[in-house]
Design an enzyme around this catalytic site. Structure first.
Site, short mmCIF file in Angstrom:
data_model
loop_
_atom_site.label_atom_id
_atom_site.label_comp_id
_atom_site.label_asym_id
_atom_site.label_seq_id
_atom_site.Cartn_x
_atom_site.Cartn_y
_atom_site.Cartn_z
N HIS A 16 24.39 9.35 48.28
CA HIS A 16 24.98 8.02 48.09
C HIS A 16 24.70 7.12 49.28
O HIS A 16 24.32 5.96 49.13
CB HIS A 16 26.49 8.16 47.86
CG HIS A 16 26.84 8.87 46.60
ND1 HIS A 16 27.11 8.20 45.41
CD2 HIS A 16 26.96 10.19 46.32
CE1 HIS A 16 27.38 9.09 44.46
NE2 HIS A 16 27.29 10.29 44.99
N ASP A 120 29.81 1.59 46.01
CA ASP A 120 29.27 2.70 45.23
C ASP A 120 30.09 2.82 43.94
O ASP A 120 31.30 2.55 43.92
CB ASP A 120 29.39 4.00 46.03
CG ASP A 120 28.71 5.17 45.34
OD1 ASP A 120 29.33 5.73 44.40
OD2 ASP A 120 27.60 5.54 45.72
#
Length: 478
Positions: A16, A120
């Protein structure tokens, strides 16, 4: 016009953070009006990303990174349901992120205007925090458009069933995925105790001002057509492939001598003759499965480079795979001697360097989206061996929808009792090295992916549209 600042809040985890930083780097290279501040949540798992992030920040004057203070981790018993643990850990950080964002906003000079927050997709629980600052939230998808379509569809599916799926349930009809989706390849999080946490994430996607996806239109045309037909879907910006082509993450985990040994060995192999086995930062196997992989490789007769990592010992509090300290203890008797002319076994591998090497001809992969994109970019066909997260869905689509991979397993799940046998492994490895049709198709899509991010390519145009929309949404109202 004032300078424009974007705040990034990546989820805690190597894949991520690396994807977010690479996307940020591309934004900075595209438009010098923009600067980026990353509020970084520390991963619960040990990581050696520090040197990688420090080097990247040092190379970009308009990029800064602020560490968010560590929050209390969820109880370790929740780690049996990894997505639940991951999501709860993010939610535990909401107060710390709010404080970090407050401090940052109050410290900004008038000459710089914060124009939005890029979260995210796992951090959607922070949209309400961003709203407190009257800022728009944009989601960054580290995965693909088909998976995004699944996330949009999930709440509607739950409204009909109200429970986690069972293998006996009918296939799911997901608007952005061409074939009906068998329940056995749905993300593991729907059946491992994380269902309601996962549902909570998916149910907030439509609150975003826009969604950035690490893919390109040409790779997932059907999914983007479905978004265009749904008036409730926020704008989706395909900007991929977004890749760390310098393999900075791998090099932060690997000393130079190890890397040189691997590349030197590949240099001595014929072109497209080596099958590469690598299963991501969290991929590992039991000793019983390791023996079957070894026998399967031997039966295939193919040259191989195998990144071998073991499941943590029973009773260990760590979820992180471990390198094998004594290969002879876990491999079949005599295996190393019999295969010493054909194979090399290592721990962590510099994946991009290996996939880009002319000797690499096939990839046995866990089907994480970053790994799929890297393999397609370099024209290397994939054998599917998914393990966790949405990898089963990725593997299913790669084989059944895109025709860019060969099936070994589509529904294998890490931590189960199943052991894939040597015969099946050997046949799959041989098939990926011998299937010229799939190889040709993968090489063609690799060229398409590269063109997408070049000037005038579809993803380059989409990135420009995202920048203009962000700036217009903010400055247009002043």
């Amino acid at each position: 016009m004032k300078k424009a600042e974007l705040v990034f809040i990546p989820a805690p985890g190597a894949g991520h953070l690396v994807s977010a930083l690479q996307f940020g780097k591309r934004l900075l290279q595209r438009d010098d009006r923009i600067s980026i501040t990353v509020l970084a949540i520390k991963s619960a798992a040990p990581s050696s990303l520090g040197s990688y992030t420090e080097a990247l920040v040092a190379s970009e004057s308009r990029l800064q990174l602020i560490d968010v203070p560590q929050a209390e981790l969820p109880p370790l018993e929740f780690a049996k349901s990894p997505a639940k643990f991951f999501i709860l850990n993010i939610e535990n950080h909401v107060p710390n992120v709010r404080e970090a964002l407050t401090n940052y906003v109050s410290s900004k000079q008038d000459s710089v205007s914060i124009v939005g927050v890029v979260l995210d997709f796992f951090c959607v629980s922070m949209i309400h925090v961003v709203n407190e600052f009257n800022l728009p939230s944009y989601l960054f998808m580290t995965s693909n458009a088909g998976y995004l379509s699944f996330e949009f569809h999930f709440p509607a599916q739950d409204s009909r069933t109200g429970r986690p799926p069972k293998d006996s349930d009918p296939d799911w009809l997901v608007p952005g995925i061409v074939p009906p989706v068998p329940t056995k390849v749905l993300p593991v999080s729907l059946t491992d105790g994380s269902y309601y946490n996962y549902l909570g994430v998916a149910s907030r996607f439509r609150e975003a001002k826009g969604i950035i996806a690490n893919t390109c239109v040409e790779l997932e045309t059907h999914a983007f057509n479905s978004f265009a037909e749904d008036q409730t879907t926020p704008p989706v910006y395909p900007v991929g492939p977004v890749l760390d082509l310098n393999d900075g993450q791998a090099r932060s985990n690997l000393n130079q001598a190890q890397r040189d040994k691997i590349i030197s060995w590949l240099d001595d192999q014929p072109e497209e003759s080596v099958v590469f086995l690598c299963f991501g930062s969290m991929g590992s196997f039991t000793e019983a499965q390791v023996k079957e992989i070894a026998l399967g490789l031997e039966q295939s007769g193919q040259r191989f480079l195998w990144s071998l990592r073991l499941t943590p010992p029973k009773g260990s509090k760590s979820l992180t795979p471990v390198d094998c300290s004594n290969l002879e203890e876990v491999l079949p008797d005599g295996f190393l001697e019999r295969t010493r002319e054909k194979g090399l076994i290592c721990g962590w591998a510099p994946q991009v360097d290996v996939l880009s090497h002319k000797a690499t001809g096939g990839f046995v992969s866990h089907c994480g989206w970053n790994s799929i994109l890297e393999s397609l970019w370099h024209g290397v066909p994939i054998v599917t061996w998914p393990m966790y997260a949405e990898q089963q869905l990725n593997a299913f689509r790669l084989v059944k929808e895109m025709g860019l991979g060969l099936e070994m397993r589509l529904d294998y799940k890490r931590g189960g009792d199943e052991v894939v046998k040597a015969d099946e492994i050997g046949k799959a490895v041989a098939s990926v090295m011998e299937n010229s049709e799939v190889r040709k198709k993968v090489k063609e899509i690799g060229v398409v992916c590269r063109k997408a991010v070049e000037d005038g390519g579809s993803s380059s145009v989409s990135l420009g549209r995202f920048i203009e929309d962000v700036l217009r949404n903010h400055f247009g109202s002043e």
